[in-house]
Design an enzyme around this catalytic site. Structure first.
Site, PDB file in Angstrom:
ATOM      1  N   LYS A   1       6.052  -5.250  -5.286  1.00 56.93           N
ATOM      2  CA  LYS A   1       5.194  -4.198  -4.758  1.00 56.93           C
ATOM      3  C   LYS A   1       3.762  -4.721  -4.736  1.00 56.93           C
ATOM      4  O   LYS A   1       3.228  -5.142  -5.758  1.00 56.93           O
ATOM      5  CB  LYS A   1       5.288  -2.952  -5.642  1.00 56.93           C
TER       6      LYS A   1
ATOM      7  N   LYS B   1       7.830  -3.821  -0.987  1.00 55.76           N
ATOM      8  CA  LYS B   1       6.973  -2.724  -0.548  1.00 55.76           C
ATOM      9  C   LYS B   1       5.541  -3.210  -0.402  1.00 55.76           C
ATOM     10  O   LYS B   1       5.057  -3.868  -1.321  1.00 55.76           O
ATOM     11  CB  LYS B   1       7.032  -1.605  -1.588  1.00 55.76           C
TER      12      LYS B   1
END
Ligand code: PBG
Length: 332
Positions: free
Chosen positions: A196, A249
């Site tokens: 992420k 992400k």
């Protein structure tokens, strides 16, 4: 290899049925996890201004919404909660009567088979808006682990099927796996936000979740966008720590990462088509600059083509409807 004029790639592009026959990637309802934002109160269905078509839902409004999601054939939702009160340690996060816990119960009662994923993170719950315990202006790592384990355990005990730690705290998957197993939740899966990035594409979400950091930024825990090899290390660590599904992400600016993770690891891979990616399309479409439906389906197809097995996306419900009208992938 036969070359022109022997081989003409356009032969198989001549009609839609020919194109369908050689199409390599398809998206369908099966691929989607739909995010829901839950809030305290009654009769609340308030549109999130920066994310048109997405709402803050109170618990009493959830059954109708999740029935619709299930009817569309979407297998899973992911929950984000807005607590009544924020404090230094995010107490409501692990309260059995917390907003997410209430939502899990309501959803499981309405549609038991719908897979409930919960985001396990502290930023929505803490007064400082950071994803961990803060001391001396720094997000403490190991101290935060205990809290994340408590949150995951509380979600599991309430009926969540999958817990999804998103704070990029080192060791979070291990801490959660250990807590779940020690308490008899060995069948609850972990979807790890493994790679992420500290991305600016989360802007609209922070409005939706009222979770912006009150000082500084998330760069000391989320990944530095220029790094790719580090993403492979992060994913490798989370798999060793017990992740069942790993995630990259955001999705669109990181399709290269999705592809590299897909090639390097034989684990289910999720990608988060984040709020900024969604809202940019909405905003441009509202101005008539792009065709929302075609652009969204092209994006989702690209994320799948890059190697994602599942996509967390705010487009999920609309995408299923568009696909049902016969709008195929990449078909104008
Ligand atoms: C919480 C969390 C965030 C998102 C998902 N979980 C925000 C953040 O890290 O600041 C972003 C999702 C989106 O932008 O759609 N840690």
């Amino acid at each position: 290899m036969s070359t022109f004029p022997i081989y003409r790639p356009r032969r198989l592009r001549r009609t839609e049925n020919l194109r369908r026959m050689v199409r390599e990637t398809r998206v369908s309802a099966d691929d989607f996890i739909y995010p829901l934002f839950v809030v305290h109160g009654q009769g609340v269905k308030t549109e999130i201004p920066s994310m048109p078509g997405n709402y803050h839902w109170s618990i009493d409004m959830l059954p109708t919404e999740v029935e619709e999601i299930a009817t569309l054939g979407i297998p899973a939702v992911i929950l984000f909660g807005l607590p009544a009160v924020k404090d230094e340690v995010g107490s409501e996060n692990y309260d059995e009567h917390g907003i997410v816990q209430q939502a899990i119960r309501a959803i499981k009662e309405a549609v038991p088979e719908l897979v409930v994923v919960t985001d396990v993170c502290m930023c929505e719950y803490t007064s400082h808006g950071h994803c961990g315990i803060v001391r001396d202006g720094y997000v403490q790592n190991d101290e935060t682990l205990e809290y994340l384990a408590k949150v995951a355990l509380s979600h599991a005990a309430t009926g969540a099927d999958i817990v999804a730690p998103s704070g990029m705290i080192d060791g979070q998957v291990w801490a959660i796996r250990e807590a779940l197993d020690e308490n008899g939740y060995e069948n609850i899966a972990i979807l790890s936000y493994a790679a992420k990035y500290a991305s600016s594409f989360y802007g609209p979400f922070r409005d939706a979740a009222q979770s912006p950091p009150q000082f500084g930024d998330r760069c000391s825990y989320q990944m530095d966008p220029p790094n790719a090899r580090e993403a492979l290390r992060e994913v490798g660590l989370d798999i060793e720590e017990g992740a069942d599904i790993v995630m990259v992400k955001p999705a669109l600016p990181y399709l290269d990462i999705i592809r590299q993770v897909r090639d390097a690891f034989d684990y289910p891979l999720a990608a988060y088509n984040v709020s900024g990616e969604f809202s940019m399309v909405k905003a441009a479409a509202q101005r008539g600059w792009i065709d929302e439906q075609r652009v969204a389906l092209e994006m989702l197809t690209a994320i799948k083509r890059a190697g994602a097995d599942m996509i967390l996306t705010y487009f999920a419900k609309d995408a299923v409807r568009w696909l049902a009208t016969g709008q195929g992938q990449g078909v104008p």
